[in-house]
Design an enzyme around this catalytic site. Structure first.
Site, PDB file in Angstrom:
ATOM      1  N   THR A 246      -5.497  -6.579  10.454  1.00  0.00           N
ATOM      2  CA  THR A 246      -5.755  -5.457  10.202  1.00  0.00           C
ATOM      3  C   THR A 246      -4.920  -4.655  11.052  1.00  0.00           C
ATOM      4  O   THR A 246      -4.487  -3.202   9.739  1.00  0.00           O
ATOM      5  CB  THR A 246      -7.756  -5.000   9.938  1.00  0.00           C
ATOM      6  OG1 THR A 246      -8.078  -6.792   9.430  1.00  0.00           O
ATOM      7  CG2 THR A 246      -7.464  -4.052   9.508  1.00  0.00           C
TER       8      THR A 246
ATOM      9  N   HIS B 252      -2.181  -5.249   2.095  1.00  0.00           N
ATOM     10  CA  HIS B 252      -3.486  -6.093   1.585  1.00  0.00           C
ATOM     11  C   HIS B 252      -3.468  -7.590   0.860  1.00  0.00           C
ATOM     12  O   HIS B 252      -2.805  -7.679   0.158  1.00  0.00           O
ATOM     13  CB  HIS B 252      -4.645  -5.706   0.137  1.00  0.00           C
ATOM     14  CG  HIS B 252      -5.098  -6.634  -0.577  1.00  0.00           C
ATOM     15  ND1 HIS B 252      -6.772  -5.902   0.393  1.00  0.00           N
ATOM     16  CD2 HIS B 252      -5.320  -7.168  -1.201  1.00  0.00           C
ATOM     17  CE1 HIS B 252      -7.254  -6.450  -0.018  1.00  0.00           C
ATOM     18  NE2 HIS B 252      -7.132  -6.920  -1.231  1.00  0.00           N
TER      19      HIS B 252
ATOM     20  N   ASN C 223      -1.445   0.275   7.279  1.00  0.00           N
ATOM     21  CA  ASN C 223      -1.434  -1.433   7.472  1.00  0.00           C
ATOM     22  C   ASN C 223      -0.781  -1.499   6.389  1.00  0.00           C
ATOM     23  O   ASN C 223      -0.363  -2.764   6.520  1.00  0.00           O
ATOM     24  CB  ASN C 223      -2.613  -2.048   8.167  1.00  0.00           C
ATOM     25  CG  ASN C 223      -3.428  -2.418   7.468  1.00  0.00           C
ATOM     26  OD1 ASN C 223      -2.922  -1.741   5.899  1.00  0.00           O
ATOM     27  ND2 ASN C 223      -4.898  -2.707   7.465  1.00  0.00           N
TER      28      ASN C 223
ATOM     29  N   ARG D 101       2.176  -6.747   9.141  1.00  0.00           N
ATOM     30  CA  ARG D 101       1.188  -5.525   9.703  1.00  0.00           C
ATOM     31  C   ARG D 101       1.978  -4.985  11.169  1.00  0.00           C
ATOM     32  O   ARG D 101       2.406  -3.839  11.394  1.00  0.00           O
ATOM     33  CB  ARG D 101      -0.379  -5.652   9.701  1.00  0.00           C
ATOM     34  CG  ARG D 101      -0.508  -5.563   7.853  1.00  0.00           C
ATOM     35  CD  ARG D 101      -2.060  -6.386   8.257  1.00  0.00           C
ATOM     36  NE  ARG D 101      -2.154  -5.952   7.278  1.00  0.00           N
ATOM     37  CZ  ARG D 101      -3.352  -5.924   6.727  1.00  0.00           C
ATOM     38  NH1 ARG D 101      -4.709  -6.889   7.138  1.00  0.00           N
ATOM     39  NH2 ARG D 101      -4.608  -5.644   5.627  1.00  0.00           N
TER      40      ARG D 101
ATOM     41  N   ARG E  74      -2.641 -14.299   4.371  1.00  0.00           N
ATOM     42  CA  ARG E  74      -3.276 -13.755   5.319  1.00  0.00           C
ATOM     43  C   ARG E  74      -2.617 -13.672   7.097  1.00  0.00           C
ATOM     44  O   ARG E  74      -2.476 -13.187   7.725  1.00  0.00           O
ATOM     45  CB  ARG E  74      -4.726 -14.210   5.517  1.00  0.00           C
ATOM     46  CG  ARG E  74      -5.740 -13.684   4.554  1.00  0.00           C
ATOM     47  CD  ARG E  74      -6.139 -12.856   4.027  1.00  0.00           C
ATOM     48  NE  ARG E  74      -6.397 -12.244   5.690  1.00  0.00           N
ATOM     49  CZ  ARG E  74      -7.386 -10.850   5.368  1.00  0.00           C
ATOM     50  NH1 ARG E  74      -7.012 -10.144   4.014  1.00  0.00           N
ATOM     51  NH2 ARG E  74      -7.617 -10.241   6.198  1.00  0.00           N
TER      52      ARG E  74
ATOM     53  N   PHE F 293     -15.772   3.938   6.983  1.00  0.00           N
ATOM     54  CA  PHE F 293     -14.132   3.887   6.879  1.00  0.00           C
ATOM     55  C   PHE F 293     -13.836   4.329   5.146  1.00  0.00           C
ATOM     56  O   PHE F 293     -12.862   4.560   4.882  1.00  0.00           O
ATOM     57  CB  PHE F 293     -12.811   3.588   7.662  1.00  0.00           C
ATOM     58  CG  PHE F 293     -13.606   1.391   7.132  1.00  0.00           C
ATOM     59  CD1 PHE F 293     -13.052   1.481   6.076  1.00  0.00           C
ATOM     60  CD2 PHE F 293     -14.049   1.324   7.961  1.00  0.00           C
ATOM     61  CE1 PHE F 293     -13.311  -0.437   6.174  1.00  0.00           C
ATOM     62  CE2 PHE F 293     -13.836  -0.451   8.660  1.00  0.00           C
ATOM     63  CZ  PHE F 293     -14.005  -1.022   6.562  1.00  0.00           C
TER      64      PHE F 293
ATOM     65  N   LYS G  55       0.528  -0.745  -0.236  1.00  0.00           N
ATOM     66  CA  LYS G  55      -0.043  -0.159   0.170  1.00  0.00           C
ATOM     67  C   LYS G  55       0.770   1.047  -0.462  1.00  0.00           C
ATOM     68  O   LYS G  55       1.926   1.471   0.412  1.00  0.00           O
ATOM     69  CB  LYS G  55      -0.953   0.264   1.703  1.00  0.00           C
ATOM     70  CG  LYS G  55      -2.391  -0.891   1.272  1.00  0.00           C
ATOM     71  CD  LYS G  55      -2.632  -0.839   2.561  1.00  0.00           C
ATOM     72  CE  LYS G  55      -4.071  -2.052   2.888  1.00  0.00           C
ATOM     73  NZ  LYS G  55      -4.786  -1.541   3.443  1.00  0.00           N
TER      74      LYS G  55
HETATM   75  N1  UDP Z   1      -9.489   0.122   7.361  1.00  0.00           N
HETATM   76  C1  UDP Z   1      -9.824   1.200   8.214  1.00  0.00           C
HETATM   77  N2  UDP Z   1     -10.297   1.237   9.473  1.00  0.00           N
HETATM   78  C2  UDP Z   1     -11.074   0.163   9.896  1.00  0.00           C
HETATM   79  C3  UDP Z   1     -10.810  -0.854   9.562  1.00  0.00           C
HETATM   80  C4  UDP Z   1      -9.820  -1.267   8.423  1.00  0.00           C
HETATM   81  O1  UDP Z   1      -9.328   2.183   7.844  1.00  0.00           O
HETATM   82  O2  UDP Z   1     -11.959   0.422  11.059  1.00  0.00           O
HETATM   83  C5  UDP Z   1      -9.163  -0.557   6.208  1.00  0.00           C
HETATM   84  C6  UDP Z   1      -7.642  -0.701   6.312  1.00  0.00           C
HETATM   85  O3  UDP Z   1      -6.862  -0.575   5.215  1.00  0.00           O
HETATM   86  C7  UDP Z   1      -7.955  -2.039   6.218  1.00  0.00           C
HETATM   87  C8  UDP Z   1      -9.408  -2.288   4.383  1.00  0.00           C
HETATM   88  O4  UDP Z   1      -9.757  -1.024   5.013  1.00  0.00           O
HETATM   89  O5  UDP Z   1      -7.128  -3.138   5.240  1.00  0.00           O
HETATM   90  C9  UDP Z   1     -10.358  -3.132   5.235  1.00  0.00           C
HETATM   91  O6  UDP Z   1     -10.444  -3.438   5.510  1.00  0.00           O
HETATM   92  P1  UDP Z   1     -11.109  -5.489   6.051  1.00  0.00           P
HETATM   93  O7  UDP Z   1     -11.193  -5.069   7.359  1.00  0.00           O
HETATM   94  O8  UDP Z   1     -11.155  -5.989   5.255  1.00  0.00           O
HETATM   95  O9  UDP Z   1      -8.910  -4.949   6.977  1.00  0.00           O
HETATM   96  P2  UDP Z   1      -8.103  -7.008   5.789  1.00  0.00           P
HETATM   97  O10 UDP Z   1      -9.079  -7.341   4.749  1.00  0.00           O
HETATM   98  O11 UDP Z   1      -7.093  -5.317   4.944  1.00  0.00           O
HETATM   99  O12 UDP Z   1      -7.073  -7.304   7.155  1.00  0.00           O
HETATM  100 MG    MG Z   2     -10.513  -7.538   3.742  1.00  0.00          MG
END
Ligand code: UDP
Ligand code: MG
Length: 136
Positions: free
Chosen positions: A94, A118, A115, A105, A88, A60, A12
């Protein structure tokens, strides 16, 4: 029995901005992922909105799409046995403050939004996300 999978990984903007891409790629290689394809791109806000459309109802969402389109990213197709799950695991939670020691992360993430990486969350979404970035 072979269970070779492909998954989509994104380094990212926060990580590319800090020039961490080679360091992060080293983590993938050391963990036996093969980087099948890779490109550095910058996407538009509307492309980010399309990519993250599953999150469109989240509070968000707008900031997330602004952020992903704010600077260059590295998109990669990673291949490994159980690549989706393994990526993952390597990425960690996250929220970097909740991510386990040794995860990407934990090591590189700045905050829940910045973070650093992705990764696709299912085999089905991996196919959709690979198609999204590598259709030709
Ligand atoms: N995100 C955020 N605030 C939150 C949760 C998620 O900004 O409270 C962002 C973060 O960059 C995350 C992305 O949204 O990686 C996608 O969220 P997801 O829940 O799918 O998390 P991921 O799959 O990336 O772990
Ligand atoms: Mg996700």
């Amino acid at each position: 029995m072979s269970n070779l999978e492909q998954t989509l990984s994104i380094i990212k903007p926060d990580a590319v901005e800090r020039n961490l891409q080679e360091e992060i790629k080293k983590n993938f290689i050391e963990n036996n992922f093969i980087i099948k394809k890779e490109k550095k791109i910058q996407i538009s806000k509307s492309e980010a909105e399309d990519f993250y459309k599953v999150h469109q109802s989240k509070p968000f969402y707008n900031e997330l799409c602004n952020y992903l389109s704010s600077g260059p990213i590295i998109v990669m197709i990673l291949e490994k046995e159980s690549a989706v799950k393994e990526n993952r695991k390597l990425m960690g939670a996250t929220d970097p403050t909740k991510a386990e020691e040794g995860t990407l992360r934990k090591k590189y993430g700045i905050s829940i939004d910045k973070n650093s990486v992705h990764g696709s969350d299912s085999i089905e979404n991996a196919k959709i996300e690979i198609e999204f970035f590598f259709k030709f």
